[in-house]
Motif scaffolding. Sequence first.
Motif, PDB file in Angstrom:
ATOM      1  N   ILE A  18      74.487  71.415  62.877  1.00 45.59           N
ATOM      2  CA  ILE A  18      75.930  71.361  62.626  1.00 45.59           C
ATOM      3  C   ILE A  18      76.600  72.399  63.504  1.00 45.59           C
ATOM      4  CG2 ILE A  18      77.746  71.644  60.898  1.00 45.59           C
ATOM      5  CD1 ILE A  18      75.680  70.838  58.788  1.00 45.59           C
ATOM      6  N   GLY A  19      77.546  71.962  64.306  1.00 47.28           N
ATOM      7  CA  GLY A  19      78.243  72.867  65.217  1.00 47.28           C
ATOM      8  C   GLY A  19      79.274  73.709  64.481  1.00 47.28           C
TER       9      GLY A  19
ATOM     10  N   PHE B  48      73.497  69.009  44.996  1.00 49.32           N
ATOM     11  CA  PHE B  48      72.342  69.873  45.273  1.00 49.32           C
ATOM     12  C   PHE B  48      71.480  69.276  46.390  1.00 49.32           C
ATOM     13  CE2 PHE B  48      68.048  71.484  44.482  1.00 49.32           C
ATOM     14  CZ  PHE B  48      68.302  72.838  44.481  1.00 49.32           C
ATOM     15  N   LEU B  49      71.244  67.953  46.314  1.00 51.62           N
ATOM     16  CA  LEU B  49      70.388  67.309  47.321  1.00 51.62           C
ATOM     17  C   LEU B  49      71.040  67.303  48.703  1.00 51.62           C
ATOM     18  CD1 LEU B  49      68.774  64.289  45.411  1.00 51.62           C
ATOM     19  CD2 LEU B  49      67.719  66.444  46.072  1.00 51.62           C
ATOM     20  N   ILE B  50      72.372  67.135  48.749  1.00 55.25           N
ATOM     21  CA  ILE B  50      73.068  67.194  50.050  1.00 55.25           C
ATOM     22  C   ILE B  50      72.871  68.586  50.660  1.00 55.25           C
ATOM     23  CG2 ILE B  50      75.333  67.203  51.184  1.00 55.25           C
ATOM     24  CD1 ILE B  50      76.210  65.010  49.231  1.00 55.25           C
ATOM     25  N   GLY B  51      73.039  69.627  49.823  1.00 58.06           N
ATOM     26  CA  GLY B  51      72.844  71.000  50.297  1.00 58.06           C
ATOM     27  C   GLY B  51      71.437  71.233  50.805  1.00 58.06           C
ATOM     28  N   LEU B  52      70.483  70.683  50.078  1.00 54.47           N
ATOM     29  CA  LEU B  52      69.068  70.845  50.448  1.00 54.47           C
ATOM     30  C   LEU B  52      68.760  70.088  51.744  1.00 54.47           C
ATOM     31  CD1 LEU B  52      67.227  72.519  48.672  1.00 54.47           C
ATOM     32  CD2 LEU B  52      66.248  70.423  47.770  1.00 54.47           C
ATOM     33  N   TYR B  53      69.385  68.916  51.901  1.00 55.33           N
ATOM     34  CA  TYR B  53      69.151  68.106  53.103  1.00 55.33           C
ATOM     35  C   TYR B  53      69.782  68.766  54.327  1.00 55.33           C
ATOM     36  CZ  TYR B  53      68.888  64.049  56.160  1.00 55.33           C
ATOM     37  OH  TYR B  53      68.618  63.215  57.212  1.00 55.33           O
ATOM     38  N   ALA B  97      74.348  75.347  59.303  1.00 53.88           N
ATOM     39  CA  ALA B  97      73.585  74.486  58.378  1.00 53.88           C
ATOM     40  C   ALA B  97      73.128  75.279  57.164  1.00 53.88           C
ATOM     41  CB  ALA B  97      72.387  73.888  59.094  1.00 53.88           C
ATOM     42  N   ASN B  98      72.694  76.517  57.387  1.00 53.09           N
ATOM     43  CA  ASN B  98      72.269  77.378  56.284  1.00 53.09           C
ATOM     44  C   ASN B  98      73.442  77.704  55.365  1.00 53.09           C
ATOM     45  OD1 ASN B  98      70.378  79.127  54.897  1.00 53.09           O
ATOM     46  ND2 ASN B  98      71.493  80.831  55.820  1.00 53.09           N
TER      47      ASN B  98
END
Lengths: 94, 133
Positions: A18-19, B48-53, B97-98
Amino acid sequence: MMVFLASLLGSFTTPMKIGTDPLSMLWLLPLVASIAVVYKATKVHSIRSWPFAKESAVLFGSIVVFIVVAAVILFGITWIVTEQLPALLDKSSF
Amino acid sequence: MAQPWKENHALFLISTGALAWLVPGGGHFALNERRRAVVIFVAIVLTFLIGLYVGSVGVVDPVHARPWYIAQMMNSPLVMLLGRIGATGDYRAFGRANEIGQIYTSIAGLLNLLCIVNAVYLAHLRSIKESQA
């Protein structure tokens, strides 16, 4: 089946790319939708599909509008401090 | 005479809260609020799963991101299992992303905390109503 399961689990071990572009701000939308739905689920008296969807959508819209207004105000303050204020200070007699 | 009711009442509230923590929406499901429970379960688990993905399993990190981990723990005690994987440091994520992964998983946890409190409050109201009837 096992291959599918392994690839599915494997997809959770590598972060997405992700940019830091303005488009990445769109990631807030699913989160706001989730917050609106869960909050309304704890607040409404009974859950019926249409009224619940309507109330969640109104809350979703309110949060997004508030975020946009806050962003515009912060952008304005930043613009004044970084672009306008130095020029004014240069011209002043002090 | 009031003691057994009070003990049962406290046990009822604790078990509802524990169930709501164990499975998002579990407390409401036990209180016969099936639709509410399904909405809560789907919304929280999906977040939660979106965050984990997005951020990988490395976003659940009890060593390097302890404050986030405390919020993530509110999702379910099962997050501790993910924490053990994240603590190894093999799946560490960095950058945007993190950040997004941590925000999603932590907000999901805080939303579940709201649902736990709501389920306990509903249980309290029901219990009082039943004792008065």
